[in-house]
Scaffold this active site. Structure first.
Site, PDB file in Angstrom:
ATOM      1  N   SER A   1      -2.625  -7.981   3.261  1.00 44.86           N
ATOM      2  CA  SER A   1      -2.871  -7.688   4.679  1.00 44.86           C
ATOM      3  C   SER A   1      -3.143  -8.959   5.472  1.00 44.86           C
ATOM      4  O   SER A   1      -2.793  -9.074   6.625  1.00 44.86           O
ATOM      5  CB  SER A   1      -4.066  -6.762   4.828  1.00 44.86           C
ATOM      6  OG  SER A   1      -3.813  -5.539   4.221  1.00 44.86           O
TER       7      SER A   1
ATOM      8  N   LYS B   1     -16.692  -7.464   7.912  1.00 41.89           N
ATOM      9  CA  LYS B   1     -15.503  -8.216   7.478  1.00 41.89           C
ATOM     10  C   LYS B   1     -14.712  -8.744   8.669  1.00 41.89           C
ATOM     11  O   LYS B   1     -13.661  -9.356   8.504  1.00 41.89           O
ATOM     12  CB  LYS B   1     -14.591  -7.326   6.621  1.00 41.89           C
ATOM     13  CG  LYS B   1     -14.907  -7.359   5.130  1.00 41.89           C
ATOM     14  CD  LYS B   1     -13.714  -6.781   4.369  1.00 41.89           C
ATOM     15  CE  LYS B   1     -13.908  -6.760   2.872  1.00 41.89           C
ATOM     16  NZ  LYS B   1     -12.738  -6.136   2.200  1.00 41.89           N
TER      17      LYS B   1
ATOM     18  N   HIS C   1       0.844  -1.206   0.000  1.00 42.31           N
ATOM     19  CA  HIS C   1       0.000   0.000   0.000  1.00 42.31           C
ATOM     20  C   HIS C   1       0.880   1.258   0.000  1.00 42.31           C
ATOM     21  O   HIS C   1       0.604   2.228  -0.694  1.00 42.31           O
ATOM     22  CB  HIS C   1      -0.903   0.044   1.245  1.00 42.31           C
ATOM     23  CG  HIS C   1      -1.935  -1.035   1.299  1.00 42.31           C
ATOM     24  ND1 HIS C   1      -2.109  -1.842   2.407  1.00 42.31           N
ATOM     25  CD2 HIS C   1      -2.868  -1.431   0.398  1.00 42.31           C
ATOM     26  CE1 HIS C   1      -3.112  -2.675   2.173  1.00 42.31           C
ATOM     27  NE2 HIS C   1      -3.583  -2.457   0.969  1.00 42.31           N
TER      28      HIS C   1
HETATM   29  O1  PNS Z   1      -8.435  -3.242   0.749  1.00 37.79           O
HETATM   30  P1  PNS Z   1      -9.620  -3.868   0.078  1.00 37.79           P
HETATM   31  O2  PNS Z   1     -10.399  -4.720   1.064  1.00 37.79           O
HETATM   32  O3  PNS Z   1      -9.262  -4.599  -1.178  1.00 37.79           O
HETATM   33  O4  PNS Z   1     -10.552  -2.632  -0.348  1.00 37.79           O
HETATM   34  C1  PNS Z   1     -11.803  -2.892  -0.937  1.00 37.79           C
HETATM   35  C2  PNS Z   1     -12.682  -1.627  -0.903  1.00 37.79           C
HETATM   36  C3  PNS Z   1     -12.802  -1.086   0.483  1.00 37.79           C
HETATM   37  C4  PNS Z   1     -12.087  -0.577  -1.813  1.00 37.79           C
HETATM   38  C5  PNS Z   1     -14.081  -2.069  -1.453  1.00 37.79           C
HETATM   39  O5  PNS Z   1     -14.538  -3.178  -0.723  1.00 37.79           O
HETATM   40  C6  PNS Z   1     -15.104  -0.958  -1.381  1.00 37.79           C
HETATM   41  O6  PNS Z   1     -15.042  -0.007  -2.124  1.00 37.79           O
HETATM   42  N1  PNS Z   1     -16.051  -1.089  -0.423  1.00 37.79           N
HETATM   43  C7  PNS Z   1     -17.069  -0.104  -0.178  1.00 37.79           C
HETATM   44  C8  PNS Z   1     -18.407  -0.576  -0.711  1.00 37.79           C
HETATM   45  C9  PNS Z   1     -18.583  -0.187  -2.161  1.00 37.79           C
HETATM   46  O7  PNS Z   1     -18.306   0.930  -2.578  1.00 37.79           O
HETATM   47  N2  PNS Z   1     -19.059  -1.137  -2.995  1.00 37.79           N
HETATM   48  C10 PNS Z   1     -19.303  -0.882  -4.397  1.00 37.79           C
HETATM   49  C11 PNS Z   1     -18.065  -1.072  -5.237  1.00 37.79           C
HETATM   50  S1  PNS Z   1     -17.823  -2.783  -5.520  1.00 37.79           S
END
Ligand code: PNS
Length: 135
Positions: free
Chosen positions: A132, A41, A17
């Site tokens: 992670s 989660k 990151h």
């Molecule tokens: O670090 P990660 O877990 O890969 O990040 C994923 C993240 C947080 C970017 C994704 O899960 C997200 O955007 N979650 C918020 C819900 C959302 O916007 N959903 C619609 C897009 S799929």
């Protein structure tokens, strides 16, 4: 003002990151590292702990003229990006296995907020398999 958000779980933030943040700083004037508050989660660290850990390492990040901020958010990434007047969502791609998930997410975010572009950056090779939850 080119403002981006870099959303993620960051549970915790990894060197991968950090590599993406350092690659993004020349592209934007401000980047908000946006920590998703995602209790479903079952995260290892609370959003407050994750934000605090990121804030502690930020002074050591080579950010040039880019302003780096940290904040937590709930709900949809696209909604949060719009609320913050961001024009881009930054995401890192490590290996081809990330691509399909990232593509689906980017297309959904584009449908929700057509004006906001997802910008993918490739992590350095040495971080290709750092995650992670699988260190
Ligand atoms: O670090 P990660 O877990 O890969 O990040 C994923 C993240 C947080 C970017 C994704 O899960 C997200 O955007 N979650 C918020 C819900 C959302 O916007 N959903 C619609 C897009 S799929």
């Amino acid at each position: 003002m080119r403002r981006a958000i870099f959303p993620g779980s960051f549970d915790p933030l990894t060197m991968g990151h950090l590599d993406i943040i350092e690659r993004s700083v020349d592209l934007f004037d401000e980047i908000i590292i946006a920590v998703l508050n995602n209790p479903e989660k079952n995260p290892m660290f609370s959003p407050e702990e994750r934000c605090r850990m990121i804030e502690e390492i930020l002074p050591g990040v080579k950010s040039g003229d880019c302003c780096l901020r940290v904040a937590s958010f709930s709900g949809l990434t696209a909604d949060y990006a719009r609320k913050k007047n961001a024009t881009a969502i930054v995401r890192g791609i490590r290996a081809i296995s990330d691509y399909e998930y990232e593509l689906r997410m980017a297309l959904m975010n584009r449908r929700l907020e057509p004006e906001i572009e997802t910008v993918f950056l490739m992590a350095a090779e040495e971080y290709s398999y750092v995650s992670s939850n699988l260190m």
